[in-house]
Motif scaffolding. Structure first.
Motif, PDB file in Angstrom:
ATOM      1  N   LEU A   1       0.843  -1.195   0.000  1.00  0.00           N
ATOM      2  CA  LEU A   1       0.000   0.000   0.000  1.00  0.00           C
ATOM      3  C   LEU A   1       0.874   1.240   0.000  1.00  0.00           C
ATOM      4  N   GLY A   2       0.419   2.258  -0.715  1.00  0.00           N
ATOM      5  CA  GLY A   2       1.182   3.495  -0.837  1.00  0.00           C
ATOM      6  C   GLY A   2       0.735   4.548   0.150  1.00  0.00           C
ATOM      7  N   ALA A   3       1.272   5.759  -0.041  1.00  0.00           N
ATOM      8  CA  ALA A   3       0.954   6.870   0.860  1.00  0.00           C
ATOM      9  C   ALA A   3      -0.415   7.467   0.568  1.00  0.00           C
ATOM     10  N   GLU A   4      -0.938   7.252  -0.631  1.00  0.00           N
ATOM     11  CA  GLU A   4      -2.234   7.820  -0.993  1.00  0.00           C
ATOM     12  C   GLU A   4      -3.353   7.082  -0.265  1.00  0.00           C
ATOM     13  N   SER A   5      -4.402   7.814   0.069  1.00  0.00           N
ATOM     14  CA  SER A   5      -5.560   7.211   0.726  1.00  0.00           C
ATOM     15  C   SER A   5      -6.830   7.607  -0.004  1.00  0.00           C
ATOM     16  N   ILE A   6      -7.861   6.833   0.214  1.00  0.00           N
ATOM     17  CA  ILE A   6      -9.163   7.070  -0.397  1.00  0.00           C
ATOM     18  C   ILE A   6     -10.104   7.558   0.688  1.00  0.00           C
ATOM     19  N   ASP A   7     -10.657   8.736   0.525  1.00  0.00           N
ATOM     20  CA  ASP A   7     -11.617   9.297   1.473  1.00  0.00           C
ATOM     21  C   ASP A   7     -13.027   9.042   0.968  1.00  0.00           C
ATOM     22  N   PHE A   8     -13.884   8.690   1.902  1.00  0.00           N
ATOM     23  CA  PHE A   8     -15.255   8.413   1.498  1.00  0.00           C
ATOM     24  C   PHE A   8     -16.165   8.677   2.682  1.00  0.00           C
TER      25      PHE A   8
END
Length: 500
Positions: A473-480
């Motif tokens: 997993l990378g540093a980017e995240s998914i907001d929801f």
């Protein structure tokens, strides 16, 4: 047929036996939350998943059954007592010549005559008290002994079933996690497609306004835009559904999760030998081991039935004490016994022999069930291995397809600008490109999910395996943001829990 596991084969980790079920409060949207990664969410599921909690409670019940069966082999001590009150009514009348009184003096004759003639009556109130102490100890009871052995094998089977449930929760959580990421990447591709076609529509309208193209091309661009918009709306709905599926497994809400890194190492599974994975599954797959333990449980049932032909030997001791206050009686009665009793079934109407036959058929059935589970697992391991190896080639091919479709789109746009291509060709090239982008995203997640499924079928899916994937997993995240904040007030709200 592979021989069943012997009674002394190793059991799953004791950690699975005593996994606790902590009380936690579910996070809500109003509370601040950091992005959760795969390992964190998997640990939440191991604590809060209702199916796994049920399996743990069921395991505790099976373990308690061992003490239930073992109790019949331990000393049995009982005490009983009684206190009664009785009232006796007695009325007797004598008749006849009576005894010879000639040898008595006249005075004696008068007393005797008074006593022996007429009617006599006597009433009495009696209180009685008694107590009995009794102890027995089984010296030889084959049925009870083999029932304890069967319970031990049932515990083995339940522990393997618990391990299978735990691995099932891990694969379900992992699948739900990566399905969210897949849905997000597909949604991003559909949004980009909608924006690109919208720009193409605006450009077509501008060209129509100055008379460069016919209204037909504008309508075709409008139709393509409407189709892209509908696809984007469906992708948004799919993303929301995926988030809610993860919530069901963990009992918690997550405002954001970590995304998969771009530099995902796509490689063949190690070891790169399908037979090695099959062998690993035969040794570690908990469903295979549970089915194998089930054979031993059925074998124990046959042994219990055969024990019905054997005698039972018990040692016993008892003590009895009784007292009453009847008129004319003093003191108490007491007695004690110590001995050994033997019982031997001679004929039970054929029940014992029929029970042996019945359980023998059940044993045979469990052996076939084990063989079916073994074959099914082999087939699933081979299929999973094949899918993973194919996924490696598929990801490479999908990545190349994105490059090719991008080149095709550039060429089509250039042809459209010089008049050798029409707007339909451009729209088709746009759609092909973003379909290729979405297909590449799906192929990447197919690889990750299939690899974890292969580990599950081999019986090696655990937190350590998830930690390896979590490193991708990378540093980017998914907001929801899910609607309905506060609908889930507490983790596993089953009311007041019973206390053993």
């Amino acid at each position: 047929m592979t021989s069943p596991c012997p009674s002394h084969c190793s059991r799953p980790s004791r950690v699975l036996r005593r996994a606790l079920l902590p009380m936690m409060v579910a996070s809500t949207l109003a509370a601040p939350a950091q992005a959760a990664d795969l390992l964190t969410i998997a640990q939440d599921a191991l604590q809060n998943n209702a199916q796994l909690a049920s399996a743990r409670s069921r395991t505790g019940s099976v373990e308690a059954g061992r003490d239930v069966e073992r109790a019949d082999l331990l000393p049995q001590v009982s005490a009983s007592g009684n206190l009664t009150h009785s009232r006796e009514y007695e009325s007797q009348t004598s008749s006849g010549a009576g005894p010879d009184l000639s040898d008595l003096t006249p005075a004696q004759q008068q007393v005797a005559a008074a006593l022996t003639s007429g009617s006599q009556s006597q009433d009495d109130n009696v209180n009685q008290f008694g107590i009995t102490l009794e102890a027995t100890q089984a010296l030889f009871n084959a049925i009870d002994s083999r029932q304890v052995e069967r319970t031990e094998r049932q515990i083995d089977q339940q522990l393997y079933s618990l391990a299978a449930t735990e691995q099932g929760v891990l694969i379900n959580v992992s699948t739900a996690y990566f399905e969210i990421l897949r849905a997000h990447e597909v949604l991003e591709a559909r949004r980009a497609q909608e924006r690109a076609i919208n720009r193409q529509l605006e450009q077509a309208r501008e060209q129509f306004d100055v008379g460069l193209i016919a209204i037909t091309e504008v309508e075709e661009a409008k139709a393509a835009f409407d189709q892209a918009r509908a696809i984007r709306i469906a992708a948004e709905s799919d993303l929301q559904v995926r988030f809610e599926a993860l919530e069901r497994l963990t009992g918690q809400r997550y405002a954001s999760i970590d995304a998969l890194g771009e530099e995902l190492a796509i490689a063949a599974p190690v070891p790169a030998d399908r037979s090695a994975w099959v062998e690993r599954a035969m040794q570690n797959n908990p469903q295979v081991l549970a089915s194998q333990a089930g054979v031993e449980v059925s074998r124990s049932a046959v042994e219990i039935a055969r024990a019905g032909h054997l005698p039972q030997v018990n040692a016993f001791a008892n003590y009895n004490y009784a007292d009453n206050d009847a008129d004319g009686i003093e003191g108490h009665d007491s007695s004690s016994q110590v001995g050994v009793g033997v019982s031997m079934p001679l004929y039970t109407g054929g029940r014992t022999s029929a029970t042996v036959r019945q359980n023998t058929y059940l044993l045979e059935s469990s052996q076939y069930d084990f063989e079916d589970q073994r074959r099914s697992t082999i087939q699933k391991v081979r299929s999973s291995y094949t899918r993973v190896t194919n996924d490696v080639s598929t990801v490479e091919a999908r990545a190349q397809a994105v490059v090719s479709n991008q080149s095709a789109l550039d060429a089509t746009r250039a042809g459209y600008e010089v008049g050798t291509r029409n707007i339909v060709d451009v729209l088709n090239a746009e759609q092909n490109l973003y379909n290729a982008v979405a297909d590449l995203a799906s192929a990447r997640y197919d690889y990750v999910i299939d690899l974890l499924t292969l580990r599950q079928q081999a019986g090696t899916l655990d937190e350590e395996a998830l930690a390896e994937v979590n490193a991708w997993l990378g540093a980017e995240s998914i907001d929801f943001q899910l609607p309905g904040a506060g609908e889930l007030d507490a983790v596993m709200n089953i009311g007041e829990r019973p206390t053993p």
